[in-house]
Design a protein around this motif. Sequence first.
Motif, mmCIF file in Angstrom:
data_model
loop_
_atom_site.group_PDB
_atom_site.id
_atom_site.type_symbol
_atom_site.label_atom_id
_atom_site.label_comp_id
_atom_site.label_asym_id
_atom_site.label_seq_id
_atom_site.Cartn_x
_atom_site.Cartn_y
_atom_site.Cartn_z
ATOM 1 N N SER A 64 0.907 -1.138 0.062
ATOM 2 C CA SER A 64 -0.073 0.113 -0.018
ATOM 3 C C SER A 64 0.814 1.263 -0.142
ATOM 4 O O SER A 64 0.468 2.194 -0.248
ATOM 5 C CB SER A 64 -0.973 0.021 1.168
ATOM 6 N N LYS A 65 2.125 1.293 0.556
ATOM 7 C CA LYS A 65 3.010 2.354 0.469
ATOM 8 C C LYS A 65 4.054 2.166 -0.679
ATOM 9 O O LYS A 65 4.832 1.004 -0.602
ATOM 10 C CB LYS A 65 3.423 2.364 1.973
ATOM 11 N N ARG A 66 4.369 3.154 -1.294
ATOM 12 C CA ARG A 66 5.498 3.296 -2.213
ATOM 13 C C ARG A 66 6.296 4.477 -2.096
ATOM 14 O O ARG A 66 5.842 5.475 -2.032
ATOM 15 C CB ARG A 66 4.803 3.160 -3.562
ATOM 16 N N LYS A 67 7.677 4.200 -1.722
ATOM 17 C CA LYS A 67 8.369 5.570 -1.172
ATOM 18 C C LYS A 67 9.875 5.323 -2.019
ATOM 19 O O LYS A 67 10.176 4.306 -2.727
ATOM 20 C CB LYS A 67 8.778 5.422 0.197
ATOM 21 N N ARG A 68 10.728 6.369 -1.902
ATOM 22 C CA ARG A 68 11.737 6.738 -2.579
ATOM 23 C C ARG A 68 12.631 5.752 -1.954
ATOM 24 O O ARG A 68 12.932 5.719 -0.651
ATOM 25 C CB ARG A 68 12.427 7.952 -2.870
ATOM 26 N N CYS A 69 13.735 5.208 -2.761
ATOM 27 C CA CYS A 69 14.818 4.199 -2.228
ATOM 28 C C CYS A 69 15.599 4.977 -1.284
ATOM 29 O O CYS A 69 16.193 6.305 -1.825
ATOM 30 C CB CYS A 69 15.732 3.650 -3.355
ATOM 31 N N GLN A 70 15.929 4.892 -0.103
ATOM 32 C CA GLN A 70 16.590 5.630 0.663
ATOM 33 C C GLN A 70 18.111 5.604 0.678
ATOM 34 O O GLN A 70 18.856 6.226 1.263
ATOM 35 C CB GLN A 70 16.246 4.941 2.356
ATOM 36 N N VAL A 71 18.826 4.613 -0.494
ATOM 37 C CA VAL A 71 20.243 4.684 -0.512
ATOM 38 C C VAL A 71 20.514 5.166 -1.766
ATOM 39 O O VAL A 71 21.466 5.696 -1.887
ATOM 40 C CB VAL A 71 20.568 3.065 -0.681
ATOM 41 N N CYS A 72 19.643 5.302 -2.709
ATOM 42 C CA CYS A 72 19.958 6.152 -3.822
ATOM 43 C C CYS A 72 20.147 7.415 -3.711
ATOM 44 O O CYS A 72 19.723 7.977 -2.632
ATOM 45 C CB CYS A 72 18.585 5.936 -5.102
ATOM 46 N N GLU A 73 20.786 8.166 -4.633
ATOM 47 C CA GLU A 73 21.049 9.421 -4.637
ATOM 48 C C GLU A 73 19.968 10.409 -4.611
ATOM 49 O O GLU A 73 19.016 10.063 -4.998
ATOM 50 C CB GLU A 73 21.943 9.983 -5.751
ATOM 51 N N SER A 74 19.997 11.567 -3.898
ATOM 52 C CA SER A 74 18.809 12.423 -3.739
ATOM 53 C C SER A 74 18.132 12.797 -5.037
ATOM 54 O O SER A 74 16.941 13.138 -5.012
ATOM 55 C CB SER A 74 19.308 13.584 -2.695
ATOM 56 N N ASN A 75 19.022 13.102 -6.005
ATOM 57 C CA ASN A 75 18.410 13.340 -7.246
ATOM 58 C C ASN A 75 17.624 12.271 -8.169
ATOM 59 O O ASN A 75 17.019 12.780 -9.197
ATOM 60 C CB ASN A 75 19.499 14.210 -8.154
ATOM 61 N N ILE B 107 14.436 0.234 -0.139
ATOM 62 C CA ILE B 107 15.576 -0.078 -0.844
ATOM 63 C C ILE B 107 15.172 -0.782 -2.276
ATOM 64 O O ILE B 107 13.934 -1.228 -2.296
ATOM 65 C CB ILE B 107 16.572 -1.424 -0.361
ATOM 66 N N CYS B 108 15.643 -0.383 -3.207
ATOM 67 C CA CYS B 108 15.563 -0.801 -4.645
ATOM 68 C C CYS B 108 16.228 -2.180 -4.842
ATOM 69 O O CYS B 108 17.202 -2.362 -4.221
ATOM 70 C CB CYS B 108 15.769 0.199 -5.560
ATOM 71 N N LYS B 109 15.958 -2.668 -6.239
ATOM 72 C CA LYS B 109 16.650 -3.913 -6.387
ATOM 73 C C LYS B 109 18.052 -3.778 -6.408
ATOM 74 O O LYS B 109 18.918 -4.798 -6.300
ATOM 75 C CB LYS B 109 16.006 -4.430 -7.697
ATOM 76 N N SER B 110 18.576 -2.648 -7.157
ATOM 77 C CA SER B 110 19.959 -2.383 -7.514
ATOM 78 C C SER B 110 20.775 -2.341 -5.909
ATOM 79 O O SER B 110 22.005 -2.404 -6.033
ATOM 80 C CB SER B 110 20.215 -1.161 -8.018
ATOM 81 N N HIS B 111 20.137 -2.061 -4.861
ATOM 82 C CA HIS B 111 20.879 -1.846 -3.734
ATOM 83 C C HIS B 111 20.440 -2.909 -2.804
ATOM 84 O O HIS B 111 20.893 -2.928 -1.423
ATOM 85 C CB HIS B 111 20.340 -0.573 -3.030
ATOM 86 N N ALA B 112 20.022 -3.971 -3.085
ATOM 87 C CA ALA B 112 19.271 -5.005 -2.432
ATOM 88 C C ALA B 112 20.295 -6.294 -2.345
ATOM 89 O O ALA B 112 21.078 -6.472 -3.418
ATOM 90 C CB ALA B 112 18.021 -5.899 -2.533
ATOM 91 N N VAL B 113 20.727 -6.874 -1.424
ATOM 92 C CA VAL B 113 21.671 -8.120 -1.180
ATOM 93 C C VAL B 113 20.813 -9.447 -1.062
ATOM 94 O O VAL B 113 20.038 -9.239 0.155
ATOM 95 C CB VAL B 113 22.660 -7.665 -0.268
ATOM 96 N N ILE B 114 20.624 -10.309 -2.052
ATOM 97 C CA ILE B 114 19.865 -11.344 -1.958
ATOM 98 C C ILE B 114 18.348 -10.944 -1.870
ATOM 99 O O ILE B 114 17.455 -11.771 -1.218
ATOM 100 C CB ILE B 114 20.093 -12.483 -0.902
ATOM 101 N N THR B 115 18.048 -9.798 -2.563
ATOM 102 C CA THR B 115 16.520 -9.480 -2.483
ATOM 103 C C THR B 115 16.080 -9.286 -1.011
ATOM 104 O O THR B 115 14.892 -8.957 -1.092
ATOM 105 C CB THR B 115 15.787 -10.291 -3.133
#
Length: 299
Positions: free
Chosen positions: A252-263, A279-287
């Motif tokens: 129900s909640k969709r937010k910006r990845c907290q690890v990605c750059e701010s821009n 976290i997005c898929k590119s910053h997840a380890v073993i998902t």
Amino acid sequence: MPSKPSKYGIKIWAACDASSSYAWNMQIYTGKAADRKPEKNQGMRVVLDMTSGLQGHTITCDNFFTSYALGEELLQRKMTMIGTVRSNKPELPPALLSVKHRARFSSMFAFTETHALVSYCPRKNKNVLLMSTLHRDAAISSQDHKKPEIILDYNKTKCGVDNHYKLFATYTCQRKTNCWPMVIFFNMLDVPAYNSFVLWVGINPTWEEIKRFKRRLFLEELGEVLVTPFMKRRQVCSSGNKASPSPVSTPSKRKRCQVCESNKDTKTIMTCSKCNMYICKSHAVITTYCYACEKSKKV
């Protein structure tokens, strides 16, 4: 080769059994030798290579291979030969080459200590030349065609190689491709598959005796036996790995990845299983974990 059913492809020399078409030996034709010079007596060399290790057999070959020297060499290896002969061979006597005033179905013979030659006229102004080191007499069939026994024996045993490739057309793994190594690879699968079928039926003559499609049943069982060990190994490997926990997410909640750059505007519903950080898929380890939690877990 325009005269062949398959005009284009890779040429392979083959020696096959006359009755079962079992492939005894095969060799790829590679063209000229390394010195780029034409090979002399290629037919004789090919037959001797193909029959290496054989004894007590009769070799049937066409006019490209048959020669007087080949017959002598095969006799030294305790083998005999039957084959058609080209009319330009220097060892042929002129009397056998002449077709003038020859009656239809007539035969002329010539003998040496080791060889027998026959000239048979199936029709007017046409003759067929054969050479044999197996026959020592001028025996002729009593049927209307009056063919010599040399020709009758040649006709019985001349189709081993042609029938071998005819059987491939029925059940084959070949696919249309322009990659010649794949063509060789497909042939390397087809030949042992058919040879193993011939051996299996020879050892077990009563196997599926009633059915007329025994070769298809054999290939199905052969394929299953070949892939079963790999299927079991894959099953063991997959069962040995522990199932990773599913990532914690809040659909129900969709937010910006907290690890990605701010821009970057990378929104995700995936959260770390330990710190609940988005976290997005590119910053997840073993998902399931972010980099920081995964690193602390290893320490």
